[in-house]
Scaffold this motif. Structure first.
Motif, PDB file in Angstrom:
ATOM      1  N   GLU A 158      -7.410 -23.511 106.899  1.00 32.53           N
ATOM      2  CA  GLU A 158      -6.261 -24.227 106.330  1.00 32.53           C
ATOM      3  C   GLU A 158      -6.737 -25.289 105.339  1.00 32.53           C
ATOM      4  O   GLU A 158      -6.154 -25.473 104.270  1.00 32.53           O
ATOM      5  CB  GLU A 158      -5.403 -24.852 107.429  1.00 32.53           C
ATOM      6  CG  GLU A 158      -4.114 -25.432 106.877  1.00 32.53           C
ATOM      7  CD  GLU A 158      -3.088 -25.755 107.940  1.00 32.53           C
ATOM      8  OE1 GLU A 158      -1.900 -25.796 107.578  1.00 32.53           O
ATOM      9  OE2 GLU A 158      -3.459 -25.962 109.117  1.00 32.53           O
ATOM     10  N   THR A 166      -7.739 -23.675 102.065  1.00 32.99           N
ATOM     11  CA  THR A 166      -6.607 -23.237 101.232  1.00 32.99           C
ATOM     12  C   THR A 166      -6.071 -24.357 100.347  1.00 32.99           C
ATOM     13  O   THR A 166      -5.368 -24.082  99.376  1.00 32.99           O
ATOM     14  CB  THR A 166      -5.442 -22.671 102.079  1.00 32.99           C
ATOM     15  OG1 THR A 166      -4.901 -23.700 102.907  1.00 32.99           O
ATOM     16  CG2 THR A 166      -5.878 -21.471 102.905  1.00 32.99           C
ATOM     17  N   GLU A 199      -8.548 -20.460  96.648  1.00 33.44           N
ATOM     18  CA  GLU A 199      -7.728 -19.309  96.997  1.00 33.44           C
ATOM     19  C   GLU A 199      -8.454 -18.576  98.119  1.00 33.44           C
ATOM     20  O   GLU A 199      -9.631 -18.223  97.991  1.00 33.44           O
ATOM     21  CB  GLU A 199      -7.533 -18.380  95.809  1.00 33.44           C
ATOM     22  CG  GLU A 199      -6.632 -17.206  96.138  1.00 33.44           C
ATOM     23  CD  GLU A 199      -6.386 -16.287  94.966  1.00 33.44           C
ATOM     24  OE1 GLU A 199      -5.538 -15.400  95.106  1.00 33.44           O
ATOM     25  OE2 GLU A 199      -7.047 -16.436  93.919  1.00 33.44           O
ATOM     26  N   ALA A 221      -0.369 -13.371 111.336  1.00 33.48           N
ATOM     27  CA  ALA A 221       0.877 -14.142 111.182  1.00 33.48           C
ATOM     28  C   ALA A 221       1.022 -15.177 112.292  1.00 33.48           C
ATOM     29  O   ALA A 221       1.470 -16.299 112.047  1.00 33.48           O
ATOM     30  CB  ALA A 221       2.081 -13.197 111.165  1.00 33.48           C
ATOM     31  N   PRO A 234      -0.516 -18.712 110.045  1.00 33.86           N
ATOM     32  CA  PRO A 234       0.749 -18.591 109.320  1.00 33.86           C
ATOM     33  C   PRO A 234       0.703 -19.191 107.917  1.00 33.86           C
ATOM     34  O   PRO A 234       1.554 -18.876 107.077  1.00 33.86           O
ATOM     35  CB  PRO A 234       1.744 -19.345 110.212  1.00 33.86           C
ATOM     36  CG  PRO A 234       0.895 -20.309 110.998  1.00 33.86           C
ATOM     37  CD  PRO A 234      -0.414 -19.594 111.204  1.00 33.86           C
ATOM     38  N   PHE A 235      -0.291 -20.008 107.627  1.00 35.03           N
ATOM     39  CA  PHE A 235      -0.430 -20.620 106.306  1.00 35.03           C
ATOM     40  C   PHE A 235      -1.078 -19.664 105.293  1.00 35.03           C
ATOM     41  O   PHE A 235      -1.152 -19.987 104.115  1.00 35.03           O
ATOM     42  CB  PHE A 235      -1.246 -21.918 106.403  1.00 35.03           C
ATOM     43  CG  PHE A 235      -2.539 -21.762 107.156  1.00 35.03           C
ATOM     44  CD1 PHE A 235      -3.701 -21.350 106.510  1.00 35.03           C
ATOM     45  CD2 PHE A 235      -2.580 -22.004 108.526  1.00 35.03           C
ATOM     46  CE1 PHE A 235      -4.879 -21.189 107.214  1.00 35.03           C
ATOM     47  CE2 PHE A 235      -3.768 -21.845 109.233  1.00 35.03           C
ATOM     48  CZ  PHE A 235      -4.915 -21.429 108.571  1.00 35.03           C
ATOM     49  N   ILE A 236      -1.530 -18.501 105.734  1.00 35.99           N
ATOM     50  CA  ILE A 236      -2.061 -17.478 104.823  1.00 35.99           C
ATOM     51  C   ILE A 236      -0.909 -16.563 104.429  1.00 35.99           C
ATOM     52  O   ILE A 236      -0.283 -15.934 105.288  1.00 35.99           O
ATOM     53  CB  ILE A 236      -3.187 -16.643 105.485  1.00 35.99           C
ATOM     54  CG1 ILE A 236      -4.373 -17.529 105.878  1.00 35.99           C
ATOM     55  CG2 ILE A 236      -3.624 -15.489 104.589  1.00 35.99           C
ATOM     56  CD1 ILE A 236      -5.171 -18.078 104.711  1.00 35.99           C
ATOM     57  N   SER A 237      -0.636 -16.488 103.151  1.00 33.75           N
ATOM     58  CA  SER A 237       0.440 -15.630 102.668  1.00 33.75           C
ATOM     59  C   SER A 237       0.107 -14.167 102.934  1.00 33.75           C
ATOM     60  O   SER A 237      -1.052 -13.758 102.778  1.00 33.75           O
ATOM     61  CB  SER A 237       0.607 -15.834 101.158  1.00 33.75           C
ATOM     62  OG  SER A 237       1.375 -14.784 100.597  1.00 33.75           O
ATOM     63  N   PRO A 238       1.095 -13.365 103.314  1.00 30.21           N
ATOM     64  CA  PRO A 238       0.853 -11.929 103.459  1.00 30.21           C
ATOM     65  C   PRO A 238       0.272 -11.309 102.180  1.00 30.21           C
ATOM     66  O   PRO A 238      -0.434 -10.309 102.247  1.00 30.21           O
ATOM     67  CB  PRO A 238       2.234 -11.352 103.766  1.00 30.21           C
ATOM     68  CG  PRO A 238       2.984 -12.488 104.368  1.00 30.21           C
ATOM     69  CD  PRO A 238       2.460 -13.726 103.674  1.00 30.21           C
ATOM     70  N   MET A 239       0.530 -11.923 101.040  1.00 27.52           N
ATOM     71  CA  MET A 239      -0.015 -11.431  99.774  1.00 27.52           C
ATOM     72  C   MET A 239      -1.525 -11.683  99.677  1.00 27.52           C
ATOM     73  O   MET A 239      -2.179 -11.137  98.798  1.00 27.52           O
ATOM     74  CB  MET A 239       0.702 -12.076  98.591  1.00 27.52           C
ATOM     75  CG  MET A 239       2.213 -11.797  98.562  1.00 27.52           C
ATOM     76  SD  MET A 239       2.614 -10.049  98.611  1.00 27.52           S
ATOM     77  CE  MET A 239       2.098  -9.569  96.990  1.00 27.52           C
ATOM     78  N   ASN A 240      -2.060 -12.503 100.570  1.00 23.17           N
ATOM     79  CA  ASN A 240      -3.492 -12.807 100.577  1.00 23.17           C
ATOM     80  C   ASN A 240      -4.211 -12.141 101.751  1.00 23.17           C
ATOM     81  O   ASN A 240      -5.286 -12.564 102.146  1.00 23.17           O
ATOM     82  CB  ASN A 240      -3.727 -14.315 100.610  1.00 23.17           C
ATOM     83  CG  ASN A 240      -3.488 -14.953  99.266  1.00 23.17           C
ATOM     84  OD1 ASN A 240      -2.667 -14.481  98.490  1.00 23.17           O
ATOM     85  ND2 ASN A 240      -4.191 -16.006  98.979  1.00 23.17           N
TER      86      ASN A 240
END
Length: 179
Positions: free
Chosen positions: A76, A79, A83, A105, A109-115
């Protein structure tokens, strides 16, 4: 912005703390982490390799792995300046996709699914650093591989090695990598 790719199993998810008790119960063995020094479980026990891989390949095997200490806090923090991508060679166990995605998830949860990157060959990654327990992923990776210590990689040399998330925190905080 610096891009850091981070492996999942044995780097942020404690794979062995679930694997060994399951193998010991299922196959009536007494394998310890010390037995894995320099070996994967499949190398240690080639006689039951197929059964081990079938067990690991079960749909929910990855759903309830413990989190490697300090990985959440340090990632975290990373981030905020970099990136961060979570990368997993999920193609080896394709039924693991859903369980791994749900696990990430719930715990990150602070990691975007796009990452989140599910892949096979990690040479496709476009990142400055790859933190991984498997040095084979560094072979064609264009950035720098950072080897996260695990029992199976104790004899691997030739890469920057870290033993904990505290060391990763200190490494990136020192700007040693970024200069």
């Amino acid at each position: 912005m610096t891009r850091i790719a981070i492996d999942m199993d044995e780097v942020i998810a404690d794979f062995n703390s679930k694997l060994l008790p399951h193998i010991n119960t299922r196959f009536n063995t007494h394998i310890t982490l010390a037995d894995l020094n320099g070996l994967t479980i499949q190398q240690l026990r080639p006689d039951i390799k197929e059964q081990i891989e079938a067990m690991i390949g079960e749909v929910d095997f990855f759903a309830d792995l413990a989190v490697i200490p300090d990985s959440q806090r340090v990632i975290e923090k990373l981030t905020q300046k970099h990136e961060v991508l979570i990368t997993t060679a999920a193609m080896e166990f394709p039924l693991s996709f859903d369980a791994k995605f749900r696990w990430l998830a719930a715990h990150f949860p602070f990691i975007s699914p796009m990452n989140i990157v599910f892949c096979g060959n990690k040479s496709i990654l476009n990142a400055d650093y790859l933190i991984d327990d498997n040095a084979r992923h560094f072979a064609h990776f264009r950035g720098e591989g950072i080897l996260f210590s695990a029992p199976h990689n104790q004899n691997v040399t030739g890469f920057r090695r870290v033993n904990s998330w505290q060391e990763i925190d200190a490494l990136f905080a020192s700007d040693e990598l970024l200069s």
